[in-house]
Design an enzyme around this catalytic site. Structure first.
Site, PDB file in Angstrom:
ATOM      1  N   TYR A  43     -25.490  13.962 -31.291  1.00 60.78           N
ATOM      2  CA  TYR A  43     -25.451  13.875 -32.748  1.00 60.78           C
ATOM      3  C   TYR A  43     -24.966  12.494 -33.185  1.00 60.78           C
ATOM      4  O   TYR A  43     -23.808  12.125 -32.979  1.00 60.78           O
ATOM      5  CB  TYR A  43     -24.531  14.949 -33.330  1.00 60.78           C
ATOM      6  N   GLY A  91     -31.219  24.974 -44.016  1.00 61.52           N
ATOM      7  CA  GLY A  91     -31.179  24.770 -45.464  1.00 61.52           C
ATOM      8  C   GLY A  91     -32.115  25.656 -46.248  1.00 61.52           C
ATOM      9  O   GLY A  91     -31.969  25.776 -47.478  1.00 61.52           O
ATOM     10  N   GLY A 136     -31.568  27.829 -50.707  1.00 61.09           N
ATOM     11  CA  GLY A 136     -32.373  27.824 -51.918  1.00 61.09           C
ATOM     12  C   GLY A 136     -32.509  26.466 -52.567  1.00 61.09           C
ATOM     13  O   GLY A 136     -33.055  26.352 -53.670  1.00 61.09           O
ATOM     14  N   PRO A 182     -27.908  28.882 -38.784  1.00 62.81           N
ATOM     15  CA  PRO A 182     -27.627  30.137 -39.487  1.00 62.81           C
ATOM     16  C   PRO A 182     -28.171  30.163 -40.909  1.00 62.81           C
ATOM     17  O   PRO A 182     -28.392  31.243 -41.456  1.00 62.81           O
ATOM     18  CB  PRO A 182     -26.093  30.201 -39.475  1.00 62.81           C
ATOM     19  N   LEU A 183     -28.402  28.982 -41.486  1.00 62.02           N
ATOM     20  CA  LEU A 183     -28.974  28.905 -42.835  1.00 62.02           C
ATOM     21  C   LEU A 183     -30.418  28.407 -42.772  1.00 62.02           C
ATOM     22  O   LEU A 183     -30.959  27.925 -43.764  1.00 62.02           O
ATOM     23  CB  LEU A 183     -28.126  27.983 -43.718  1.00 62.02           C
ATOM     24  N   ALA A 184     -31.041  28.543 -41.594  1.00 59.22           N
ATOM     25  CA  ALA A 184     -32.429  28.110 -41.390  1.00 59.22           C
ATOM     26  C   ALA A 184     -32.613  26.670 -41.847  1.00 59.22           C
ATOM     27  O   ALA A 184     -33.562  26.326 -42.555  1.00 59.22           O
ATOM     28  CB  ALA A 184     -33.400  29.050 -42.102  1.00 59.22           C
TER      29      ALA A 184
END
Length: 330
Positions: free
Chosen positions: A66, A219, A223, A215-217
């Site tokens: 990273y 972004g 939404g 976990p939030l795909a």
């Protein structure tokens, strides 16, 4: 609900982790294609980490890749003097050049490289041991797995790491690493839109933590990216590689947007934000899950930590979501 065990290691971690991919800033492959999430301000990143600590987040997941090592340096700076209060996880396998912020085309899967990579990681983090060391090559050949697992066992015996795992979406690979007594986890892509039933079943069988990347795909489940224009230059999602199917043309791909729209009202029940609902789904999905959403601002730290106040979704809500997505209830 605030804490969970890191598999059979017994290490206690916050039920919500802090994903450190984004705070690494920009880096690229040798073809010049972006691998980060765009430019970052290190001062903002440090404040986000401090705020997360204040809110009870103790588990921080980074990697040598990273930012070509930059994420580890920022995290090390932020937790200096608070080492006993945090659980630090990093990854190895990818080869990076810090000077050029470039990632090599091929990983290094030699067992001796695990030690070399760990030594560099410890230096960047400013610590003499790592809580969790993870192989960061999803589809590394099974033929290499046993030797890499044994190399990790040697590092445990020497006190350089406390536990290890594999970041992979393949149950066979995870099972091979789990034959080692100090294997504690598998890092798996899992979210409300992309379930991983085989991997979660394996974690339950073998008492491994399911550390949830994406976990939030990436972004989608916030939404924020339904319309084009929200992604900055240098963001991997703006010009996604072939494996990143969630985004297209600078926005969420229509097929994924439709799935998110189908479950949005359930995710936002009881006053949650969509992201908080997505985290609540993961906590309800399995007692082994530890989601690590990417966080780079104080606001994101506060919003994600706020999901803990609501707790997991109910079994009924889980079943309703499965029906809306056309899946059978796990």
């Amino acid at each position: 609900m605030d804490t969970r065990k890191l598999g059979r290691s017994g290490i206690e971690v916050s039920a919500l982790g802090f994903g450190c991919w984004a705070i690494g800033g920009e880096w690229q492959n040798r073809q010049g294609e972006p691998l980060g999430w765009g430019p970052v301000d290190d001062e903002v990143s440090v404040r986000a980490i401090h705020r997360a600590l204040d809110l009870g987040i103790t588990f921080f997941d980074t990697a040598n890749a990273y930012g070509a090592g930059h994420s580890e340096r920022v995290l090390g700076r932020a937790v200096a003097g608070r080492r006993d209060a945090v659980v630090l996880a990093s990854k190895w396998g990818n080869v990076v050049d810090e000077a050029t912020r470039t990632s090599a085309d091929e990983p290094d899967l030699r067992p001796e490289h695990a030690r070399e990579a760990l030594t560099a990681t410890l230096g960047r983090l400013g610590t003499d041991y790592l809580d969790l060391f993870q192989l960061h090559v999803n589809q590394a050949p099974l033929s290499d797995g046993a030797a890499l697992r044994d190399a990790c066992e040697e590092l445990v015996a020497e006190g350089l790491i406390r536990a290890y795992g594999w970041s992979t979406d393949d149950p066979e690979r995870a099972r091979l690493f789990a034959e080692g007594p100090h294997c504690a986890s598998v890092q798996v892509n899992c979210n409300v839109l992309q379930d991983a039933p085989e991997m979660l079943a394996l974690c339950a069988e073998l008492n491994l933590a399911a550390i949830n990347r994406g976990p939030l795909a990436m972004g989608v489940l916030t939404g924020k990216y339904a319309a084009a224009g929200g992604l900055r230059p240098g963001d991997i999602r703006a010009t996604p590689p072939e494996w990143l199917t969630l985004f297209r043309d600078g926005r969420v791909a229509p097929e994924w947007q439709r799935r998110f729209d189908a479950v949005r009202s359930l995710l936002t029940s009881e006053g949650r934000t969509p992201a908080q609902g997505a985290l609540a789904w993961l906590w309800a999905r399995s007692p082994h899950t530890v989601p690590i959403p990417g966080i780079r601002t104080v606001e994101q730290a506060e919003q994600n930590a706020g999901a803990l106040r609501f707790g997991p979704l109910t079994e009924g809500q889980l079943a309703e979501i499965e029906g809306l997505l056309g899946r059978s209830t796990p």
